[in-house]
Motif scaffolding. Structure first.
Motif, PDB file in Angstrom:
ATOM      1  N   SER A 179       0.919  -1.152  -0.050  1.00 49.49           N
ATOM      2  CA  SER A 179       0.120  -0.087  -0.029  1.00 49.49           C
ATOM      3  C   SER A 179       1.046   1.276  -0.069  1.00 49.49           C
ATOM      4  O   SER A 179       1.831   1.273   0.886  1.00 49.49           O
ATOM      5  CB  SER A 179      -0.895   0.075   1.098  1.00 49.49           C
ATOM      6  OG  SER A 179      -1.590   1.368   1.551  1.00 49.49           O
ATOM      7  N   ALA A 180       0.672   2.175  -0.654  1.00 51.28           N
ATOM      8  CA  ALA A 180       1.370   3.487  -0.951  1.00 51.28           C
ATOM      9  C   ALA A 180       1.305   4.185   0.425  1.00 51.28           C
ATOM     10  O   ALA A 180       2.254   4.682   0.936  1.00 51.28           O
ATOM     11  CB  ALA A 180       0.859   4.380  -1.889  1.00 51.28           C
ATOM     12  N   LEU A 181       0.035   4.155   1.073  1.00 52.71           N
ATOM     13  CA  LEU A 181      -0.110   4.797   2.327  1.00 52.71           C
ATOM     14  C   LEU A 181       0.787   4.239   3.397  1.00 52.71           C
ATOM     15  O   LEU A 181       1.304   4.939   3.950  1.00 52.71           O
ATOM     16  CB  LEU A 181      -1.698   4.980   2.658  1.00 52.71           C
ATOM     17  CG  LEU A 181      -1.889   5.564   3.926  1.00 52.71           C
ATOM     18  CD1 LEU A 181      -1.339   7.152   3.736  1.00 52.71           C
ATOM     19  CD2 LEU A 181      -3.495   5.569   4.309  1.00 52.71           C
ATOM     20  N   GLY A 182       0.821   2.818   3.362  1.00 50.82           N
ATOM     21  CA  GLY A 182       1.563   2.500   4.420  1.00 50.82           C
ATOM     22  C   GLY A 182       2.891   2.323   4.178  1.00 50.82           C
ATOM     23  O   GLY A 182       3.910   2.625   5.208  1.00 50.82           O
ATOM     24  N   THR A 183       3.477   2.471   2.768  1.00 50.87           N
ATOM     25  CA  THR A 183       5.000   2.643   2.588  1.00 50.87           C
ATOM     26  C   THR A 183       5.406   4.309   3.047  1.00 50.87           C
ATOM     27  O   THR A 183       6.321   4.298   3.705  1.00 50.87           O
ATOM     28  CB  THR A 183       5.043   2.608   1.013  1.00 50.87           C
ATOM     29  OG1 THR A 183       4.595   1.291   0.823  1.00 50.87           O
ATOM     30  CG2 THR A 183       6.505   2.782   0.870  1.00 50.87           C
ATOM     31  N   ILE A 184       4.546   5.070   2.754  1.00 49.04           N
ATOM     32  CA  ILE A 184       4.910   6.628   3.100  1.00 49.04           C
ATOM     33  C   ILE A 184       4.720   6.599   4.438  1.00 49.04           C
ATOM     34  O   ILE A 184       5.529   7.149   5.154  1.00 49.04           O
ATOM     35  CB  ILE A 184       3.827   7.519   2.269  1.00 49.04           C
ATOM     36  CG1 ILE A 184       4.115   7.572   1.096  1.00 49.04           C
ATOM     37  CG2 ILE A 184       3.837   8.731   2.917  1.00 49.04           C
ATOM     38  CD1 ILE A 184       2.883   8.044   0.183  1.00 49.04           C
TER      39      ILE A 184
END
Length: 74
Positions: A51-56
């Motif tokens: 997930s992009a949100l999890g990575t960020i």
């Protein structure tokens, strides 16, 4: 599909590690921040299945932790 994710994650890790080679002129705190952000991003991506949100979010938390690590020798 699983092989593709694994390949992408390994590639991102390799790029991050190679990028760290340019950190020789950074202060210890800056280097710790960058390493923390990289490790946090990787951890966030793994825990949230890319997930992009999890990575960020992982990068932000890892960067903060890396910045706050005290490296003074006693």
């Amino acid at each position: 599909m699983k092989t593709m994710k694994k390949t992408v994650m390994c590639s991102l890790l390799a790029i991050a590690l190679l990028g760290m080679g340019g950190c020789s002129s950074m202060s210890t705190r800056d280097r710790n921040t960058a390493i923390g952000a990289g490790v946090g991003a990787l951890g966030g991506a793994v825990l949230t299945n890319g997930s992009a949100l999890g990575t960020i979010g992982g990068a932000a938390v890892g960067g903060i932790i890396g910045n706050q690590v005290n490296t003074k020798k006693r």
